[in-house]
Design a protein around this motif. Sequence first.
Motif, PDB file in Angstrom:
ATOM      1  N   ALA A 107       5.961  -4.770  -8.591  1.00 33.75           N
ATOM      2  CA  ALA A 107       6.900  -4.381  -7.520  1.00 33.75           C
ATOM      3  C   ALA A 107       8.309  -4.837  -7.882  1.00 33.75           C
ATOM      4  N   SER A 135       7.285  -6.271   0.718  1.00 31.01           N
ATOM      5  CA  SER A 135       7.327  -7.525   1.492  1.00 31.01           C
ATOM      6  C   SER A 135       8.772  -7.996   1.697  1.00 31.01           C
ATOM      7  N   LEU A 186       5.646   5.101   4.582  1.00 29.38           N
ATOM      8  CA  LEU A 186       6.065   3.791   5.096  1.00 29.38           C
ATOM      9  C   LEU A 186       7.185   3.952   6.112  1.00 29.38           C
ATOM     10  N   GLY A 196       7.385   5.509  -5.812  1.00 29.55           N
ATOM     11  CA  GLY A 196       8.577   5.091  -5.089  1.00 29.55           C
ATOM     12  C   GLY A 196       9.660   4.671  -6.042  1.00 29.55           C
ATOM     13  N   LYS A 251      -0.202   8.693 -12.019  1.00 29.83           N
ATOM     14  CA  LYS A 251       0.301   9.333 -10.795  1.00 29.83           C
ATOM     15  C   LYS A 251       1.808   9.070 -10.730  1.00 29.83           C
ATOM     16  N   PHE A 297       0.298  -0.641   6.504  1.00 27.45           N
ATOM     17  CA  PHE A 297       0.048  -0.782   5.062  1.00 27.45           C
ATOM     18  C   PHE A 297      -0.548  -2.156   4.754  1.00 27.45           C
ATOM     19  N   PHE A 300      18.440   6.602   4.254  1.00 25.70           N
ATOM     20  CA  PHE A 300      17.459   5.543   3.976  1.00 25.70           C
ATOM     21  C   PHE A 300      17.682   4.368   4.930  1.00 25.70           C
ATOM     22  N   ALA A 327       9.345  -0.407  -4.776  1.00 28.88           N
ATOM     23  CA  ALA A 327      10.138  -1.546  -4.302  1.00 28.88           C
ATOM     24  C   ALA A 327       9.166  -2.559  -3.702  1.00 28.88           C
ATOM     25  N   LYS A 350      -2.090  -2.542 -15.233  1.00 28.02           N
ATOM     26  CA  LYS A 350      -2.741  -1.241 -15.053  1.00 28.02           C
ATOM     27  C   LYS A 350      -1.762  -0.143 -14.611  1.00 28.02           C
TER      28      LYS A 350
HETATM   29  N1  T1G Z   1       5.306  -4.063  -2.602  1.00 30.23           N
HETATM   30  C1  T1G Z   1       4.718  -5.256  -2.352  1.00 30.23           C
HETATM   31  N2  T1G Z   1       3.379  -5.475  -2.452  1.00 30.23           N
HETATM   32  C2  T1G Z   1       2.617  -4.425  -2.829  1.00 30.23           C
HETATM   33  C3  T1G Z   1       3.166  -3.150  -3.111  1.00 30.23           C
HETATM   34  C4  T1G Z   1       4.581  -3.002  -2.990  1.00 30.23           C
HETATM   35  N3  T1G Z   1       5.178  -1.843  -3.254  1.00 30.23           N
HETATM   36  N4  T1G Z   1       2.136  -2.327  -3.467  1.00 30.23           N
HETATM   37  C5  T1G Z   1       1.021  -3.063  -3.408  1.00 30.23           C
HETATM   38  N5  T1G Z   1       1.294  -4.313  -3.030  1.00 30.23           N
HETATM   39  C6  T1G Z   1       0.342  -5.415  -2.890  1.00 30.23           C
HETATM   40  C7  T1G Z   1      -0.741  -5.127  -1.864  1.00 30.23           C
HETATM   41  O1  T1G Z   1      -0.293  -5.513  -0.580  1.00 30.23           O
HETATM   42  C8  T1G Z   1      -1.863  -5.985  -2.362  1.00 30.23           C
HETATM   43  O2  T1G Z   1      -1.545  -7.321  -1.986  1.00 30.23           O
HETATM   44  C9  T1G Z   1      -1.719  -5.917  -3.884  1.00 30.23           C
HETATM   45  O3  T1G Z   1      -0.355  -5.532  -4.127  1.00 30.23           O
HETATM   46  C10 T1G Z   1      -2.641  -4.913  -4.508  1.00 30.23           C
HETATM   47  O4  T1G Z   1      -2.411  -3.682  -3.799  1.00 30.23           O
HETATM   48  C11 T1G Z   1      13.608   2.270  -3.016  1.00 30.23           C
HETATM   49  C12 T1G Z   1      12.103   1.535  -1.000  1.00 30.23           C
HETATM   50  C13 T1G Z   1       0.433   0.669  -6.153  1.00 30.23           C
HETATM   51  C14 T1G Z   1      -1.331   2.417  -5.784  1.00 30.23           C
HETATM   52  O5  T1G Z   1       4.419   2.788  -1.212  1.00 30.23           O
HETATM   53  O6  T1G Z   1       0.070   2.516  -3.050  1.00 30.23           O
HETATM   54  O7  T1G Z   1       9.786   2.024  -3.434  1.00 30.23           O
HETATM   55  O8  T1G Z   1      -3.566  -7.771  -0.558  1.00 30.23           O
HETATM   56  O9  T1G Z   1      -4.831  -3.364  -3.195  1.00 30.23           O
HETATM   57  O10 T1G Z   1      -5.519  -0.447  -4.956  1.00 30.23           O
HETATM   58  O11 T1G Z   1      12.599   4.345  -2.836  1.00 30.23           O
HETATM   59  O12 T1G Z   1      -0.775  -0.732  -3.900  1.00 30.23           O
HETATM   60  O13 T1G Z   1      -3.525  -8.476  -2.959  1.00 30.23           O
HETATM   61  O14 T1G Z   1      -2.030  -9.624  -1.275  1.00 30.23           O
HETATM   62  O15 T1G Z   1      -3.139  -1.478  -2.926  1.00 30.23           O
HETATM   63  O16 T1G Z   1      -4.513  -1.100  -7.246  1.00 30.23           O
HETATM   64  C15 T1G Z   1       6.863   2.640  -2.415  1.00 30.23           C
HETATM   65  C16 T1G Z   1       2.366   1.114  -2.262  1.00 30.23           C
HETATM   66  C17 T1G Z   1       7.482   1.391  -1.878  1.00 30.23           C
HETATM   67  C18 T1G Z   1       3.187   2.091  -3.097  1.00 30.23           C
HETATM   68  C19 T1G Z   1      -1.952   0.038  -6.234  1.00 30.23           C
HETATM   69  N6  T1G Z   1       5.592   2.327  -3.038  1.00 30.23           N
HETATM   70  N7  T1G Z   1       1.262   0.579  -3.017  1.00 30.23           N
HETATM   71  O17 T1G Z   1      -3.191   0.177  -5.550  1.00 30.23           O
HETATM   72  O18 T1G Z   1      -3.815  -2.266  -5.233  1.00 30.23           O
HETATM   73  S1  T1G Z   1       8.989   1.740  -1.036  1.00 30.23           S
HETATM   74  C20 T1G Z   1       4.442   2.430  -2.352  1.00 30.23           C
HETATM   75  C21 T1G Z   1       0.177   1.345  -3.330  1.00 30.23           C
HETATM   76  C22 T1G Z   1      10.085   2.127  -2.275  1.00 30.23           C
HETATM   77  C23 T1G Z   1      12.288   2.976  -2.986  1.00 30.23           C
HETATM   78  C24 T1G Z   1      11.444   2.582  -1.834  1.00 30.23           C
HETATM   79  C25 T1G Z   1      -0.908   0.656  -4.073  1.00 30.23           C
HETATM   80  C26 T1G Z   1      -0.918   0.971  -5.569  1.00 30.23           C
HETATM   81  P1  T1G Z   1      -2.740  -8.376  -1.670  1.00 30.23           P
HETATM   82  P2  T1G Z   1      -3.604  -2.641  -3.680  1.00 30.23           P
HETATM   83  P3  T1G Z   1      -4.352  -0.888  -5.778  1.00 30.23           P
END
Ligand code: T1G
Length: 698
Positions: free
Chosen positions: A25, A66, A128, A101, A120, A271, A255, A63, A57
Amino acid sequence: MSDVVAYEMDGDIAVITIANPPVNALGHAVRQGLWDAIERFDADEAAHAAVILGEGKLFIGGADISEFGKPPQDPWLPEVVNRIEACGKPVVAAIQGAALGGGLEVALGCHYRVAMPGTKLGLPEVNLGIIPGAGGTQRTPRLIGVAASVQMIPAGGNLSAEDAVARGLADTLGEGSPREAGLAYARELVGQGAGPRRVGALPCPKTDEAALEQARALWRKKSAGEVARLAAIDAVEAATRLDIAEGLDEERRIFREMMETPQRAGLIHAFFIERKVAKLPEIEGVAPREVARIGVIGGGTMGAGIATAALTRGLDVTLIERDEASADKARATISKNLEGAVKRGKLSDAQKDSILSDGFRTATGYDALSEADLAIEAVFEDMDVKKQVFAELDRVMKKGAILATNTSYLDVNEIAASISRPGDVIGLHFFSPAHVMKLLEVVVADQTANDVTATAFALAKKLGKVAVRAGVCDGFIGNRILAKYRAAADRMVLQGASPYQVDRAVKAFGWPMGPYEMGDLAGLDIGYMTRKRKEPTRDPRDVVPTWADELYHLGRLGQKTGRGYYIYEEGKRGGQEDPEVEELVAKAREKQGIAPREFTDAEIQRRYMAALVNEAARVVEEGIAKRPLDVDVTFLYGYGFPRWRGGPMHWADHAGLADLLSDIKEYAEEDDFFWQPAPLLERLVADNANFASLNDQG
Ligand code: T1G
């Protein structure tokens, strides 16, 4: 150098590796590390190209969610992405697993992109409650056009590596490791004398009014109430009329607007709790038992659905029915369910055939379960019948096997006490259709062993379900609370609201269906049987929807008989209101001497939710749900509660517990039997605390 972003030279190529487990992240340290690495690369004459990699992986999961809601720290992600793009020499993103993202936005700031097969690439921000905020809505359409962008971005969707290359979001598919693929591509580019190819410098994408309008119409309907998906379309449209700098400013403005919405708070809450719900002290570090072969007892709708859910996830299933004819019927139901999975693209035809020929068998005797690791019964909801089944399971199943019941309300403690191994007994309450609904209530009885509970959660994950721990009571978490807010609706109908107004008001709040449409869908006979079951212990002050009993006696059971609260006509979507139902209700009011009064939609929503939250507070206080988040997850995954509201307990915190409590006290003045404030709710208000403060208790 940063301890989350490494910089090294491989020949004349700078290799920049992000190592911030578990998903790389883009927290502050990573952004700073990336910024410093790019500055170093740009200034290093010996470096002719750079490769950005993500260790582990996946490339970058986005981003750091948290950090949301906290004051942002320089360098912001858009600045980091713009800095990469401004580099004077080629920067290659080597992507594996997922670039989501901000992760994809970093890749789009790079000049070239190589994606490993199976990757992907997507912009899930709208899931979100926000929109891409680091150039995603401006650079994506410059590569794949407006139509493809408004297909992907408002859906929070992603493209496969192959599709991304085909559309131009990535340049080529990689071979070997991401590092090898990145280095090979960088060396090829250097060999060709290729310079930086800035996506932001590409011309504005041609507008596509039809695609924009089609996307707007789709999401106005599909995500009624949500704002971010439509805002994302506006941001893509901005790319067609503004240059990159103005477009990025406009994207940032939108945003920031989305970041302030309660919907963003609700969706981020959802989430995190869908991951936190499986974190329970009683199973922390407890090894689950191995489950490869399961037995399902009863091949009706639920049993066949459970068998289907297990079969599609690779488990070996033996289904027990009382005779061959019933077993054949169950096989036919399962085959039909699997055909549905093939239609939905979840299975291939060949997989369906092999499941039915190799992974599934039926039997009419329990001895067939002697090698099963777990058995789950889905027989008639009668305690004596359940006990007979468990006695047979206790007789034939091997030591260490797990004996589960799918009962939706019977006392699991009583079932467990009826056999020799109560520690191996647990409730696995699936929601119908069991092969589609994601919620699984794991009902932990007093003597259930912790490793049995851990096994239930592991099994849920394998089945692609979201498991919630529930204690033993009538209705566990979901149905117990449902009974309350459903009763609140009946009270309002008796006092003057029409069932149809209640349904409309509840849907306007964001629920997919109102209570009366729900009743018609499930079958009014279910409600009737539940009322009959509870009759012996019913308090005389309770309200009985006598009009519902009359509908039952008239054979109007809802959709399955073409008439219930609504009239269902061939070829017409949904049901039509039925004046005869209004007459039945009017008669019920008259009989009780009630003069009907007006209700506003707002009051209907308020009472409906107050009843839900008040009972939920009791469920948490009694430990039936360990935390308020368990109630939220139950309603998000089992009852269609609008996800952008985060769940009923999150909604209550946002609505204000003090106001909710004062509403309940006001309602109690007219009906102090039904509206008794839950002590936990009173305590939280007195302590000026909220439900969220209880989400860390175990
Ligand atoms: N930020 C912080 N923590 C995250 C995270 C993230 N983006 N993604 C996952 N985690 C934590 C999750 O809470 C868990 O924590 C651990 O990582 C494993 O996650 C500027 C602002 C990437 C496909 O929306 O879809 O970018 O429970 O069990 O099954 O435009 O995590 O172990 O303490 O889901 O292997 C956009 C969200 C953000 C993707 C991996 N990104 N994440 O799946 O692991 S906004 C997302 C997922 C953004 C910009 C904007 C999935 C994954 P804990 P997991 P997984």
